[in-house]
Design an enzyme around this catalytic site. Structure first.
Site, PDB file in Angstrom:
ATOM      1  N   TYR A 200       0.808  -1.221   0.000  1.00 53.94           N
ATOM      2  CA  TYR A 200       0.000   0.000   0.000  1.00 53.94           C
ATOM      3  C   TYR A 200       0.838   1.266   0.000  1.00 53.94           C
ATOM      4  O   TYR A 200       0.297   2.364   0.001  1.00 53.94           O
ATOM      5  CB  TYR A 200      -0.906   0.043   1.230  1.00 53.94           C
ATOM      6  CG  TYR A 200      -2.070  -0.896   1.133  1.00 53.94           C
ATOM      7  CD1 TYR A 200      -1.861  -2.267   1.214  1.00 53.94           C
ATOM      8  CD2 TYR A 200      -3.359  -0.433   0.966  1.00 53.94           C
ATOM      9  CE1 TYR A 200      -2.912  -3.148   1.128  1.00 53.94           C
ATOM     10  CE2 TYR A 200      -4.423  -1.310   0.879  1.00 53.94           C
ATOM     11  CZ  TYR A 200      -4.198  -2.659   0.960  1.00 53.94           C
ATOM     12  OH  TYR A 200      -5.241  -3.518   0.873  1.00 53.94           O
TER      13      TYR A 200
ATOM     14  N   LYS B 143       2.887 -13.776   6.134  1.00 54.85           N
ATOM     15  CA  LYS B 143       3.068 -14.761   5.070  1.00 54.85           C
ATOM     16  C   LYS B 143       4.579 -14.942   4.907  1.00 54.85           C
ATOM     17  O   LYS B 143       5.127 -14.893   3.800  1.00 54.85           O
ATOM     18  CB  LYS B 143       2.381 -14.208   3.801  1.00 54.85           C
ATOM     19  CG  LYS B 143       2.179 -15.164   2.698  1.00 54.85           C
ATOM     20  CD  LYS B 143       1.102 -16.200   2.940  1.00 54.85           C
ATOM     21  CE  LYS B 143       1.178 -17.236   1.833  1.00 54.85           C
ATOM     22  NZ  LYS B 143       0.754 -18.568   2.180  1.00 54.85           N
TER      23      LYS B 143
ATOM     24  N   ASP C  62      -2.739 -17.602   5.472  1.00 50.21           N
ATOM     25  CA  ASP C  62      -3.780 -18.486   4.925  1.00 50.21           C
ATOM     26  C   ASP C  62      -4.353 -19.395   6.005  1.00 50.21           C
ATOM     27  O   ASP C  62      -5.566 -19.623   6.077  1.00 50.21           O
ATOM     28  CB  ASP C  62      -3.258 -19.293   3.725  1.00 50.21           C
ATOM     29  CG  ASP C  62      -1.867 -19.840   3.944  1.00 50.21           C
ATOM     30  OD1 ASP C  62      -0.925 -19.294   3.368  1.00 50.21           O
ATOM     31  OD2 ASP C  62      -1.727 -20.785   4.730  1.00 50.21           O
TER      32      ASP C  62
ATOM     33  N   ASP D 227      -6.200  -5.915   5.702  1.00 49.63           N
ATOM     34  CA  ASP D 227      -7.323  -5.492   4.877  1.00 49.63           C
ATOM     35  C   ASP D 227      -8.264  -6.686   4.654  1.00 49.63           C
ATOM     36  O   ASP D 227      -9.475  -6.620   4.907  1.00 49.63           O
ATOM     37  CB  ASP D 227      -6.762  -4.979   3.538  1.00 49.63           C
ATOM     38  CG  ASP D 227      -7.784  -4.203   2.739  1.00 49.63           C
ATOM     39  OD1 ASP D 227      -8.924  -4.069   3.199  1.00 49.63           O
ATOM     40  OD2 ASP D 227      -7.438  -3.732   1.646  1.00 49.63           O
TER      41      ASP D 227
END
Ligand code: NAD
Length: 442
Positions: free
Chosen positions: A159, A229, A305, A329
């Site tokens: 972002y 991640k 995940d 988000d």
């Protein structure tokens, strides 16, 4: 400081940050942007509800000095600008603001108010509490088991806004560096690839994880989970995890226990596989058995995940969550949907060092319901509750949130909820606000 169009009531007092501490007067000046579309309707409802809760809790000793500032369509009409500079300067000066939704202007050159304020004021923490309210229809069997507060890092990650469209000359320059480093082979279709950059820093990670841990401590929350991640993006998300644990142990050692320590585990020779070492961390648990953290906050991490599965399958094992921008988000919207939708989800953008805070409804302007006194003010009311929390006016917050919950459980709700609940009575925005006020208890 003099402003032309920002006129706080005479009796209002300024909120200040001194020596790293917020000084909240009894009559704090709070700026507001009504917003576009349904904004004015839900703002009026929210203001009445907050004022009533504050009055009930403090009997006139405390009162919010609401002060209007301009942005969006109203500002465009009045001043010819979507976001007048004075609006940004006023928030810089007065620290606190709450806003309804704003139309995102179509056409180039105009950035959203949120992005501009986030950058100008360095509002690095996007805080999104998600819980279920009794009576709200939800897609899962046990929506009550989810009660999390997401701390989404707000200034870094993909972002940051560093990206180039396919064919942009800067991509060619970048390729020459990749070429030199023997990395060009990694870009499968270089001619047509767009490229983005993902910065994640130690300072950025330290401050968001610290904010999450301090929040957990202040609210008696049980754990802080670092969601990343890092298995794939080792030097950005992987470092988020590494720095997250690092700051937890460096700055909050007396408050926290890691998940490994909780279960008497140490990392094996490979630095990954946990090995049991009986009693190794019993002292941190005050002699309690493995798995019992006492009043320490458990610091754990999950790969993003897996976290989406976990929040569906074992929601009650999670509490405060700290995560980089993009994960945050996705996670906030998924969690909001799990407890019955975005219509009730509040949010705040905060810089805990400077004190700047912008509280907001997280939904849009729902233009088809403009001026119909129809929309649900729940998201803005709960954003107001976050503001009361940040003001440390906990009594008023409790009165307000309990009354909102009572109103929903008696099935007296706005159209969006009424159409999903059997036997519900549909109320207008203003009637719903009135019902919440009637439901307030001392
Ligand atoms: P939206 O959130 O306005 O509407 C989505 C759906 O939810 C619609 O059916 C709407 O009627 C309903 N809805 C939204 N809020 C509601 C409420 N409080 N009560 C009852 N129903 C509600 O999203 P959109 O249609 O994609 O966007 C409309 C405008 O809002 C656009 O200009 C968009 O850019 C802007 N927007 C602003 C913000 C913000 O200011 N934070 C956020 C999202 C969208």
């Amino acid at each position: 400081m003099e402003f032309e169009n920002v006129k706080p009531p005479e009796w209002g007092e300024i909120i200040e940050m001194k020596d790293g501490k917020l000084h909240i007067p009894e009559k704090p000046i709070v700026l507001y942007i009504e917003g576009d579309g349904i904004g004015p309707d839900i703002f009026r409802g929210m203001k009445r509800v907050i004022d009533a809760a504050v009055e009930k809790a403090y009997r006139g000793e405390r009162k919010i000095a609401w002060t209007k500032i301009y942005a969006g369509e109203e500002a465009k009409e009045k001043f010819g600008e979507w976001l007048p500079d004075e609006t940004v300067k006023a928030i810089e000066h007065y620290l606190f603001a709450i806003k309804g939704p704003l139309t995102t202007p179509v056409g180039g050159g105009i950035r959203s108010l949120n992005v501009t304020l986030r950058q100008r004021l360095d509002l690095y923490a996007c805080v999104r509490p998600v819980r279920w309210f009794k009576g709200v229809p939800a897609p899962v069997k046990h929506p009550e088991k989810l009660n999390v507060v997401i701390f989404r890092e707000n200034t870094e990650d993909v972002y940051a806004g560093i990206e180039w469209e396919p064919g942009h000359p800067s991509i060619k320059k970048l390729y020459s560096i990749l070429e030199e480093d023997g990395l060009m082979g990694k870009i499968r279709f270089p001619e047509t690839a767009g490229i983005g950059i993902k910065p994640i820093s130690k300072e950025g990670t330290y401050r968001i994880v610290s904010a999450a841990i301090k929040y957990a401590k202040r609210h008696g929350r049980k754990s802080v989970t670092l969601v990343h991640k890092g298995n794939i993006m080792k030097y950005t998300e992987g470092y988020f995890k590494k720095w997250g644990y690092e700051v937890a142990l460096k700055e909050f050692r007396d408050w926290v226990i890691t998940e490994d320590e909780l279960w008497d585990q140490v990392k094996g020779e490979d630095g990954v596989t946990p090995i049991k070492k009986e009693g190794a961390f019993a002292h941190l648990r005050g002699g309690r058995p493995p798995g019992d953290p006492g009043d320490r906050i458990v610091i754990k991490d999950r790969i993003a995940d897996a976290m989406f599965q976990q929040l569906l399958l074992r929601p009650d094992e999670y509490d405060v969550i700290a995560t980089p921008n993009l994960n945050g988000d996705y996670l906030s919207d998924a969690c909001a949907a799990q407890v019955g939708g975005l219509g009730m989800a509040p949010g705040a953008n905060i810089n805990y060092e400077t004190g700047h805070a912008l509280f907001e409804a997280t939904h849009g302007t729902a233009p088809k319901y403009r001026n119909m006194d129809k929309a649900n003010p729940g998201s803005l009311i709960l954003s107001g509750a976050m503001m009361l929390d940040y003001l440390r006016w906990m009594e008023a917050k409790k009165i307000m949130v309990d009354a909102l919950e009572r109103s929903i459980s008696e099935k007296k709700v706005t159209y969006d909820l009424a159409r999903q609940i059997d036997g519900a009575t549909q109320l207008k925005t203003s009637e719903f606000a009135t019902r919440i006020i009637e439901n307030m208890e001392e």
